[in-house]
Design a protein around this motif. Structure first.
Motif, PDB file in Angstrom:
ATOM      1  N   ASN A   1      55.328   0.119   9.496  1.00 21.63           N
ATOM      2  CA  ASN A   1      56.035   1.079  10.333  1.00 21.63           C
ATOM      3  C   ASN A   1      55.488   2.473  10.035  1.00 21.63           C
ATOM      4  O   ASN A   1      55.712   3.024   8.958  1.00 21.63           O
TER       5      ASN A   1
ATOM      6  N   VAL B   1      57.771  -8.598  10.021  1.00 21.84           N
ATOM      7  CA  VAL B   1      57.301  -7.483  10.849  1.00 21.84           C
ATOM      8  C   VAL B   1      58.345  -7.076  11.886  1.00 21.84           C
ATOM      9  O   VAL B   1      58.389  -5.924  12.329  1.00 21.84           O
TER      10      VAL B   1
ATOM     11  N   ALA C   1      59.722  -3.396  12.366  1.00 28.98           N
ATOM     12  CA  ALA C   1      59.845  -2.756  13.679  1.00 28.98           C
ATOM     13  C   ALA C   1      61.219  -2.112  13.856  1.00 28.98           C
ATOM     14  O   ALA C   1      61.343  -1.045  14.481  1.00 28.98           O
TER      15      ALA C   1
ATOM     16  N   ALA D   1      52.243  -8.830  14.495  1.00 23.49           N
ATOM     17  CA  ALA D   1      52.304  -7.378  14.393  1.00 23.49           C
ATOM     18  C   ALA D   1      51.892  -6.734  15.714  1.00 23.49           C
ATOM     19  O   ALA D   1      52.511  -5.758  16.171  1.00 23.49           O
TER      20      ALA D   1
ATOM     21  N   ILE E   1      54.600   0.103  15.037  1.00 30.58           N
ATOM     22  CA  ILE E   1      53.959  -0.825  14.105  1.00 30.58           C
ATOM     23  C   ILE E   1      52.450  -0.754  14.258  1.00 30.58           C
ATOM     24  O   ILE E   1      51.919  -0.871  15.371  1.00 30.58           O
TER      25      ILE E   1
END
Length: 341
Positions: free
Chosen positions: A134, A210, A214, A228, A238
């Motif tokens: 992030n 992931v 996010a 991702a 991301i």
């Protein structure tokens, strides 16, 4: 006349019982649930005569379930998830031999998966291992962009990393096997023990880390790169990355279960999902893996594997049941057991 009426009545009375025998397919899908639902929906449009009962489970969970049901299989087909557990199931003859007529249309890496397994599984997509972080969290906390595996040991990342549990997740098992091949087994476990200090959570699902990043619940998730990319395409902050030292990759696979209650329906789905037309639909569900059909057109967002430093991943060894048991037992003893400390 009375006999004729009675016969007609008997025929009408039998219709509900006949309808209950309509064709069906029991499917376990080990990809993202959106992709699973897309496949089921499209298959229903193409084959309205076959009812699909779909369950979404991670690949490690599916492998365990298929083993548990070996004497009385309830599942017909297992689609998606990393190839290692599919190969492990094949080695134990938990999955059925099937040589699809679609094999000549597939990439060599997909066909090789079939050859390694004695045609008990086949490649349906491929993707490299990496992570997504992030950018907003890293910027706000003044954290350095992690370009290498070694960067993930930065003390500043304490509590910022999520990765799945390799017992349930094929993604995490691929990570474990990748590090062992890249560093050597003892060195890999020493690395994982150090990484544990920065891990906030070991999730059940491989793509969950992931997704947490996010949502801002973690700084970074170790995942397959396409997961991702999917979050990035949806507009989340991301950034997908692959490690400078090199990384592994998956051959997402598909297997028919040995002794499946509906083998004919399983073969219909098997051949259908290997077609270019079906694989071309996957980006609509946020699937950014490399498709296995040579004629399928990959999304512009699919990471170019030719630009990623990939290790020569040994699917035969790390897809073996005994090797898997050894690595997971060691992970449980040296890493997983420390997760709650």
């Amino acid at each position: 006349m009375k006999l004729r009426t009675a016969a007609i009545a008997a025929g009408v009375a039998s219709l509900p019982a006949f309808a209950a025998q309509a064709a069906e397919l029991n499917l376990i899908c080990s990809a993202d649930v959106v992709i699973c639902e897309k496949l089921v929906s499209e298959f229903g449009n193409s084959h309205p005569d076959i009812s699909v009962n779909m369950v979404r489970m991670s690949s490690g969970e599916t492998y365990a379930r298929v083993r548990a049901e070996a004497r009385n299989p309830q599942t017909d087909l297992w689609w998606g998830g990393t190839g290692d557990p599919h190969l492990q199931a094949a080695a134990e003859e938990l999955t059925a031999v099937y040589e699809s007529p679609m094999l000549p249309e597939l990439h060599d890496w997909a066909v090789k998966q079939a050859e390694i397994s004695g045609n008990r599984t086949v490649g349906v997509y491929s993707g490299a291992l990496g992570w997504g972080y992030n950018t907003q969290i890293f910027e706000s906390k003044g954290l350095k962009e992690p370009a290498c595996w070694s960067d993930l040991l930065d003390p500043g990342l304490k509590g910022e990393i999520q990765i799945a549990d390799p017992n349930s997740s094929g993604t995490a098992y691929t990570t474990l096997a990748t590090l062992v091949q890249l560093m050597g087994e003892d060195e890999a476990f020493e690395y994982l023990k150090q990484l544990n200090a920065n891990v906030a959570q070991y999730t059940k699902s491989g793509s969950a880390p992931v997704k947490s990043a996010a949502r801002g619940e973690a700084g970074l998730g170790i995942v397959f790169l396409h997961d991702a990319v999917s979050q990035s395409v949806e507009g989340f902050p991301i950034k997908p990355m692959t490690p400078c030292e090199g990384t592994g990759y998956e051959v997402g696979s598909m297997s028919i279960i040995e002794g499946a209650p509906n083998p004919d329906e399983a073969k219909i789905f098997y051949d259908w999902v290997l077609t270019a037309d079906v694989q071309n639909l996957m980006p609509e569900a946020g699937s950014f893996q490399l498709p296995s059909n040579k004629a399928a057109v990959a999304s512009e967002h699919v990471p170019d594997l030719g630009e990623i430093k990939l290790i020569d991943y040994d699917f035969a060894e790390y897809g073996g049941a005994e090797r898997r048991r050894e690595l997971l037992a060691r992970w449980d003893a040296e890493v997983g057991g420390r997760a709650t400390e």
